[in-house]
Design an enzyme around this catalytic site. Structure first.
Site, PDB file in Angstrom:
ATOM      1  N   HIS A  44       0.827  -1.205   0.000  1.00 25.10           N
ATOM      2  CA  HIS A  44       0.000   0.000   0.000  1.00 25.10           C
ATOM      3  C   HIS A  44       0.866   1.262   0.000  1.00 25.10           C
ATOM      4  O   HIS A  44       1.601   1.522   0.948  1.00 25.10           O
ATOM      5  CB  HIS A  44      -0.893  -0.029   1.240  1.00 25.10           C
ATOM      6  N   ARG A  45       0.791   2.020  -1.085  1.00 23.17           N
ATOM      7  CA  ARG A  45       1.641   3.200  -1.282  1.00 23.17           C
ATOM      8  C   ARG A  45       3.119   2.813  -1.169  1.00 23.17           C
ATOM      9  O   ARG A  45       3.948   3.581  -0.671  1.00 23.17           O
ATOM     10  CB  ARG A  45       1.294   4.315  -0.289  1.00 23.17           C
ATOM     11  N   GLU A  71       0.893  -0.401  -4.690  1.00 16.43           N
ATOM     12  CA  GLU A  71      -0.172   0.546  -5.018  1.00 16.43           C
ATOM     13  C   GLU A  71       0.371   1.953  -4.899  1.00 16.43           C
ATOM     14  O   GLU A  71       1.246   2.227  -4.063  1.00 16.43           O
ATOM     15  CB  GLU A  71      -1.348   0.334  -4.051  1.00 16.43           C
ATOM     16  N   ASP A  73      -0.843   6.403  -5.668  1.00 11.94           N
ATOM     17  CA  ASP A  73      -1.918   7.364  -5.905  1.00 11.94           C
ATOM     18  C   ASP A  73      -1.445   8.416  -6.895  1.00 11.94           C
ATOM     19  O   ASP A  73      -0.352   8.969  -6.744  1.00 11.94           O
ATOM     20  CB  ASP A  73      -2.309   8.048  -4.602  1.00 11.94           C
ATOM     21  N   HIS A  86      -0.700  10.936  -2.129  1.00 15.49           N
ATOM     22  CA  HIS A  86      -2.032  10.522  -1.685  1.00 15.49           C
ATOM     23  C   HIS A  86      -2.954  11.693  -1.382  1.00 15.49           C
ATOM     24  O   HIS A  86      -4.062  11.780  -1.924  1.00 15.49           O
ATOM     25  CB  HIS A  86      -1.916   9.634  -0.443  1.00 15.49           C
ATOM     26  N   GLU A 145      -4.005   4.077  -8.405  1.00 14.73           N
ATOM     27  CA  GLU A 145      -5.270   4.667  -7.973  1.00 14.73           C
ATOM     28  C   GLU A 145      -5.389   6.090  -8.508  1.00 14.73           C
ATOM     29  O   GLU A 145      -4.498   6.926  -8.284  1.00 14.73           O
ATOM     30  CB  GLU A 145      -5.408   4.688  -6.455  1.00 14.73           C
ATOM     31  N   LYS A 147      -6.615   9.335  -7.823  1.00 17.87           N
ATOM     32  CA  LYS A 147      -6.993   9.989  -6.573  1.00 17.87           C
ATOM     33  C   LYS A 147      -7.729  11.298  -6.855  1.00 17.87           C
ATOM     34  O   LYS A 147      -7.218  12.165  -7.554  1.00 17.87           O
ATOM     35  CB  LYS A 147      -5.737  10.255  -5.737  1.00 17.87           C
ATOM     36  N   ASP A 271       0.205  -2.143   4.341  1.00 15.84           N
ATOM     37  CA  ASP A 271       1.382  -1.306   4.576  1.00 15.84           C
ATOM     38  C   ASP A 271       2.609  -2.164   4.862  1.00 15.84           C
ATOM     39  O   ASP A 271       3.741  -1.672   4.749  1.00 15.84           O
ATOM     40  CB  ASP A 271       1.157  -0.393   5.782  1.00 15.84           C
TER      41      ASP A 271
END
Length: 282
Positions: A44-45, A71, A73, A86, A145, A147, A271
């Site tokens: 995640h990120r 992932e 954003d 993000h 993603e 955003k 994460d």
């Protein structure tokens, strides 16, 4: 497109093996794992539990930790460049202030995007989507993603152009997924690049996800990715019944990772990539 959802070639950079009910085991260290089949491990990120989110350091850490994908954003600068961050402002994750959309790429690039996490990351800056694609294509899968796309008219076309310019719009060669909470934006992107898998993100709703929603989603989406708090085995089964898969978000503890494995999730957005056992071939 649906073929990639169900099977991956040996040369795929995002390694996905379908979940088979049963056969779940937990490693003695508490790491979520399965006897034979492996869910998609999505950082995640980037590996944001160990490095500042949405930076090259976090993405590199996710590769080192053998995540299948990371992932990120995507938003747009004042001068129309795609940047990876993000929040819609830079205040939380940089030493600057202001809205992303009101700052030029040069201004965004001048910000320190790492020291808020730890002083050892002071050299980290806000990357562009192009920089991330150039660095990690062929090394790992990338979940993009969109955003707050309503703030950035035309962002779907710009992302599509970045992918096409690098021949990343062919799922037979490279593994890319695009998702958003804005489902109209997801549909727009799908119309532009129908061969690239897309997912719909959903926040928690006490009403759950209706069959009517799933029926609408299946017309264009490959993934239904809700908050992990909405997931149970029945919802996973219903999503599968509509020929879609699910990557719940965001796991920050081992218990949640193990629960999602038991529920049959196809991927886990976390994460901490080490909370999900790496694929045996990694």
């Amino acid at each position: 497109m649906k073929q990639w959802v169900s099977a991956l070639s040996a040369g795929a950079i995002a390694i996905m093996v379908l979940f088979a009910p049963g056969g779940i085991a937990f490693a003695s260290e508490g790491i979520a794992t399965k006897d034979q089949n492996q869910v998609l491990n999505i950082a995640h990120r980037g590996a944001s539990g160990y490095a500042p989110e949405n930076t090259m350091a976090a993405f590199e850490k996710s590769v080192e930790m053998k995540a299948d994908m990371f992932e990120l954003d995507v938003q747009m600068s004042k001068d129309g460049e795609l940047v990876v961050i993000h929040d819609t402002t830079v205040d939380r994750t940089t030493d600057g202030t202001g809205s992303v959309k009101d700052l030029t790429l040069e201004e965004l690039k001048s910000l320190d995007a790492g020291s808020w996490f730890d002083e050892s990351f002071t050299s980290e800056t806000i990357p562009t989507l192009g920089e991330v694609l150039d660095e990690y294509r062929g090394r790992t899968g990338i979940l993009i993603e969109l955003k707050s796309p309503s703030l950035y008219p035309g962002i779907e076309q710009k992302v599509a152009d970045e992918l096409k310019a690098r021949h990343l719009d062919n799922p037979e060669n490279e593994k890319i997924i695009v998702q958003s909470f804005n489902h109209e934006s997801v549909q727009t992107f799908h119309d532009l690049l129908p061969q690239v898998p897309v997912g719909v993100l959903l926040g928690y709703s006490p009403e759950g996800i209706s069959d009517e929603q799933l029926d609408r989603f299946k017309a264009y989406a490959d993934y239904v990715n809700p908050s992990k708090s909405m997931i149970d085995a029945l919802l996973v089964e219903r999503i599968h019944d509509y020929n879609m898969k699910t990557h719940p978000w965001t796991v920050r503890d081992r218990e949640s990772a193990n629960f999602l494995l038991e529920a049959g999730a196809d991927g886990i957005i976390t994460d901490y990539p080490d909370y999900v056992a790496p694929h045996p071939s990694k």
